[in-house]
Design a protein around this motif. Sequence first.
Motif, short mmCIF file in Angstrom:
data_model
loop_
_atom_site.label_atom_id
_atom_site.label_comp_id
_atom_site.label_asym_id
_atom_site.label_seq_id
_atom_site.Cartn_x
_atom_site.Cartn_y
_atom_site.Cartn_z
N VAL A 184 18.34 38.51 28.08
CA VAL A 184 18.16 37.15 27.59
C VAL A 184 17.36 36.42 28.67
O VAL A 184 17.91 35.79 29.58
CB VAL A 184 19.51 36.46 27.34
N GLY A 185 16.03 36.58 28.62
CA GLY A 185 15.18 36.06 29.67
C GLY A 185 15.24 36.98 30.87
O GLY A 185 15.94 37.99 30.90
N PRO A 186 14.52 36.65 31.93
CA PRO A 186 14.47 37.53 33.11
C PRO A 186 15.69 37.41 34.02
O PRO A 186 15.82 38.20 34.96
CB PRO A 186 13.21 37.05 33.83
N ARG A 187 16.59 36.45 33.77
CA ARG A 187 17.68 36.19 34.71
C ARG A 187 19.06 36.55 34.16
O ARG A 187 20.04 36.42 34.87
CB ARG A 187 17.69 34.71 35.10
N ARG A 188 19.16 37.00 32.91
CA ARG A 188 20.48 37.24 32.32
C ARG A 188 20.46 38.52 31.50
O ARG A 188 19.52 38.76 30.73
CB ARG A 188 20.89 36.05 31.44
N VAL A 189 21.53 39.33 31.66
CA VAL A 189 21.68 40.58 30.93
C VAL A 189 22.92 40.46 30.04
O VAL A 189 24.01 40.09 30.53
CB VAL A 189 21.83 41.78 31.88
N LEU A 190 22.78 40.76 28.77
CA LEU A 190 23.86 40.71 27.80
C LEU A 190 24.26 42.15 27.49
O LEU A 190 23.43 42.96 27.08
CB LEU A 190 23.39 39.99 26.54
N VAL A 191 25.55 42.49 27.68
CA VAL A 191 26.02 43.87 27.53
C VAL A 191 27.20 43.89 26.57
O VAL A 191 28.16 43.12 26.71
CB VAL A 191 26.44 44.46 28.90
N LEU A 192 27.13 44.79 25.60
CA LEU A 192 28.20 45.03 24.64
C LEU A 192 28.88 46.34 24.99
O LEU A 192 28.22 47.37 25.14
CB LEU A 192 27.63 45.10 23.22
N GLY A 193 30.20 46.31 25.15
CA GLY A 193 30.95 47.48 25.54
C GLY A 193 31.34 48.36 24.37
O GLY A 193 31.28 47.96 23.20
N GLU A 194 31.78 49.59 24.70
CA GLU A 194 32.21 50.52 23.66
C GLU A 194 33.42 50.00 22.90
O GLU A 194 33.56 50.26 21.71
CB GLU A 194 32.53 51.88 24.30
N ALA A 195 34.28 49.26 23.56
CA ALA A 195 35.47 48.72 22.89
C ALA A 195 35.17 47.47 22.09
O ALA A 195 36.02 47.02 21.32
CB ALA A 195 36.55 48.42 23.93
N GLY A 196 33.97 46.87 22.27
CA GLY A 196 33.61 45.69 21.50
C GLY A 196 33.52 44.42 22.31
O GLY A 196 33.16 43.37 21.78
N GLY A 197 33.85 44.47 23.60
CA GLY A 197 33.75 43.28 24.43
C GLY A 197 32.31 42.96 24.79
O GLY A 197 31.47 43.85 24.93
N LEU A 198 32.04 41.67 24.97
CA LEU A 198 30.70 41.20 25.31
C LEU A 198 30.75 40.45 26.62
O LEU A 198 31.63 39.60 26.83
CB LEU A 198 30.16 40.29 24.20
N ALA A 199 29.78 40.77 27.52
CA ALA A 199 29.73 40.11 28.83
C ALA A 199 28.28 39.89 29.21
O ALA A 199 27.37 40.57 28.71
CB ALA A 199 30.45 40.95 29.89
N THR A 200 28.07 38.92 30.11
CA THR A 200 26.73 38.64 30.63
C THR A 200 26.73 38.87 32.13
O THR A 200 27.73 38.65 32.82
CB THR A 200 26.29 37.20 30.33
N PHE A 201 25.57 39.29 32.63
CA PHE A 201 25.37 39.46 34.07
C PHE A 201 24.27 38.50 34.50
O PHE A 201 23.15 38.56 33.98
CB PHE A 201 24.98 40.90 34.40
N GLU A 202 24.59 37.60 35.43
CA GLU A 202 23.62 36.66 35.97
C GLU A 202 22.93 37.31 37.16
O GLU A 202 23.58 37.62 38.17
CB GLU A 202 24.30 35.36 36.39
N VAL A 203 21.62 37.54 37.04
CA VAL A 203 20.88 38.25 38.08
C VAL A 203 20.85 37.43 39.37
O VAL A 203 21.00 37.99 40.48
CB VAL A 203 19.44 38.56 37.60
N ALA A 204 20.67 36.12 39.26
CA ALA A 204 20.57 35.30 40.46
C ALA A 204 21.88 35.30 41.25
O ALA A 204 21.90 35.42 42.48
CB ALA A 204 20.17 33.88 40.09
N GLN A 205 23.06 35.16 40.54
CA GLN A 205 24.35 35.12 41.22
C GLN A 205 24.93 36.51 41.46
O GLN A 205 25.84 36.69 42.27
CB GLN A 205 25.36 34.29 40.40
#
Length: 1101
Positions: free
Chosen positions: A336-357
Amino acid sequence: MESVALVAPVTALEFVGDALLAGTGPEVVAFRLSGGGPAAAAGRRSVLREASVQGLRAEPGPGPAARVAVFGGRWLAVLTVRRGGAGGGPLLAACGGGAARELRARVWEARWAAGRRLALALGGGTVALYEWWGGGRWLRQASCGGAGALRCAALAGVSWGRLALAAGTATGDVVVWRAAAAKAPQRQLRGHQGAVLALCYAASRGLLASASEDRSVRLWAVGELGGGDGAGACLLVCYGHGGRVAAVVLRGPLPVSAGEDGACLEWGGGGGVRRARRGHRGALRALALRPAGGRMATGGDDGGVRLWQPRREAAEAVPAVAALGSPERPRAVLLVGPRRVLVLGEAGGLATFEVAQGRWTPVLHPAASGPRALLAATPLHGWDETLCAVAGGDGRLLLFALSRPGAAAKLTLFEGAVHGLSWAPRPGLSPNTAAALLASGPGGEMLWLDVTHRPGQAPWVQLMGRYLLPPCKQRWHTCATFLPQKGLLVCGDRRGSLLLFSCSSSLERAAESTDIVNGAIDPVVEDSSSELEPFCLLHKEALPLESPLSVLFGLHGKTGVTSVTIHRGYIYSTGRDGVYHQLRLRDQQLEVLQKHRPCKGLQWIEELQFTSDGDLLVLGFHADNFVVWSSRTGENIHCIPCGGGHRSWSYCSSPLAEVFAFIKSGDVMLHHREAEPCEQQVLLASLHGREITCVRRLGAVEVPGRATVNVFVTGSEDTTICVLVLSENSRAAVPLARLSDHISSVRTLAFAMGPGDESFGDEGLSALLFSAGGRAQIECYRLLCTGDTATESAVACQVIHVASHRLDKHWEHKKNRHKLVKMDPETRYMSLSVVPGTSTKQLPTPWKFLAAACSDASVRIFGLLEAARKLVLVAESFHHQRCVLKVEAFLHTWAGGERRHLLCSAATDGSIAFWDITGPIMDAADALHQAEGEMQPLGLGAPLVTIMAHSCGVNSLHIRETPEGQYLVASGSDDGSIHVCLLEVSLDRDEAMAGTCLQVLERVSRPCAHAAHVTGIRVLRPDLLLSASVDQRLTLWNRSPSELVPLSTTFFHVPDLAELDCWEVVDAGGELRYYCVLSGQGLEMLCGTASSKPPPQEAPQ
């Protein structure tokens, strides 16, 4: 005749202040490098007379202008180059008397010495001091015995006493001696196993770099070049090129080399490749380095010049790929843009990773979607927001804004799992607030939902339509797009098919209905476990299932369609088969125009991106790397090691950074690099990487506000065809389109002029293009060229692939083929000719016919039905019993309107045969009509007349009708001779059935007209011929009944001439001018007039 445009291999490069000079053929081209914008062409000047520029050497020192020595072969000239725009007038100007001078020996190297004199390294191991001004004067010279045959040289020193020469020899040695003191070499540097082709000496470091045909580069410590004895120490041996190394320069203490494999390699201290630069289509011949700023320039056989910007060293120390440590095993990843990664897990959970932080943030609990979930997201630039869709394995769908995942719309779409989920922008919806979502479920059912973002609330959702995908094993969609202003939807499925659906009825029903969820759904809380009511299931049954209007089944094989894009009214689809297709919509049917395979080895294409500056970027996987390939530069502008294709990955390129995320080894891997300016700039466009074997002029395009533009088509040994513009104003070529369907070299081209598809309109040039060559392959295209003032070339070219034919495939479809001798796969088509006038009252057929000369001793006739895209073999003959080199078809019409289709064929024994093919063509047209495009080949019968015109192979052939209704047949041969005969066509009415009779009225021959093969000949008018030969001479001949008299001879600059094409133009003053274009190791266009009277006869020499 006079040269008006030239494309030749680039053989020399030199930086002069803020300018770059390139030697191409006998010309020098200048490019301006100053200013913040890109480099641009600033001048072109023809310098050498009958030689190609092999070296450019600028005089060191400040000043408003610099002198540049230009040399090649035995020729030498000096130019003046203005620095920094100083003064007025052109950037390039002649200096010291102007014209180039022919010296007594070949010039291998030149260097400016004290007093503005030139130190020259000449053939035979001679070093000389030359005074250019005042008509030229030799001041000093010295020869060194035992040097051997030279291949390159490097000079050091500015005075005669310190002048030293290092020379590369054919035996692989580098010999060094001083001009003033040695009669024999002082040093011999040995190590290369092949001829030394290039040298570069850095006096400040005492280093000498050598490049050889043994594919290696060596670095030697020699100290002062002319001082001391003994062998220099070899510091570095570099292997990495796939071909001979043609040029080398020193960047600091390390070498940079350019080779015939098309690569420019920068070497590291351990002898390994530090950086590789590729992009040229053929062998590299020239390399130059600008010390101030670190820019490099490369040039090669493709006629292209490229400027390379240095890359920052700090970027190389940053780790390329890093593992993010996903909180659960990932199933899908999305940037989601160059600074954020959106990841969906095998169990169905959703999380984001902030590249800057560098930290993870949970978005959805696994219970919200469940296992086997799918993820899709689309940006809303108006709100700086992202709409997310998560579909579960039980048919549930969650829709929410990423900033507020708690406020979500929840629907149950299907009674089974959701197999496909994708967003698509739709005309009529604001891209800042809404988008269309497509979801595929069990049984091939696909739903179309319109989703609108509402700040602080759940998204507004409306069910728009239901569609049914064709039956197949993997029955779900993978991508989709809406066609603008046509109410149509195009989607690709997992089976590799492309589908077209109608949206107009869905839009009408949606306008009458209301939304299915308009705030009626409660917000979804992350810890909520309440049952979701099947809102969508209750509403969708009211909508009918619509079937596709058009299906292109398995267009991309069984691996699936990866993307569908709309650009300038055309549809582009990509797939995991490594190709992309260009399509158009015609009568609500999808029609493939052209198939493209961008670059060799690209197995998986994921997406196409059209840039604002006209470039096409191809995203996909090449071996173990994710690559972004540029069609403009022909090179991977990004290459990220990732281990190959992955089920889930995401790429984002922005002005800030280039980011690539993928799943590997149960974790999310991230490649993040700060954005850098484009590394290379194309100064001269590349044409072909190998010899241009054929050229044809398509015609002229009238462009408002500009001069008339000539369009040509070329074919090459590099298996490609290029449609290009060759301009008299810029004297350069601009490619319009490249065709790469051939699997072997392209040897011949032919046109059938005339309109084809009415949907393109009547403006511009329209023609059928036939191309043929190795592997017995023929390809047919429809070309349409129109004026377009918005482009650099002022011409837009559209290509439609019509049909193809290969003899080996034709053999495989034959009945009882086990009883036949299989076709030789090495059969080549040597020449093509379109049979004119086949659609008349006498022969009312939509079929067009094509004659081919074949290397397996046959003359073949093919029939083309453009509407059905069929190319069929209809007739053949093996009369010649040896390789047939040329064919030419022509039409004879009597006063009563009766017609005869005649064919002329020429073989390697020097014979020319004439055939009447009217009967076979009429029989073939009837058979094709009755058999619906399939038939067994007919026989051509015996030729009417056979003439022994030459003692060996006929390399050129041309036929022209005279005003009296007779025919002049001109031919050129391997033995350098020219033969012209005059034919008359009549009817033989003595027999029961009237037959065609050919009578030879005159024959005239000119032995040894040229010193080499005559590969091009044209009859300009009954008394005027034009011939061209491998001896690089273009000769005009006056024809009389008894002899051929030369009128003029012009030297042209295209070695290894392959073909000649001519046309006439009446200028504004009413004067008739003749133009010709020549192809071989380059491309040249010449223009001239011809006198109607031959010159006075001279005594034979």
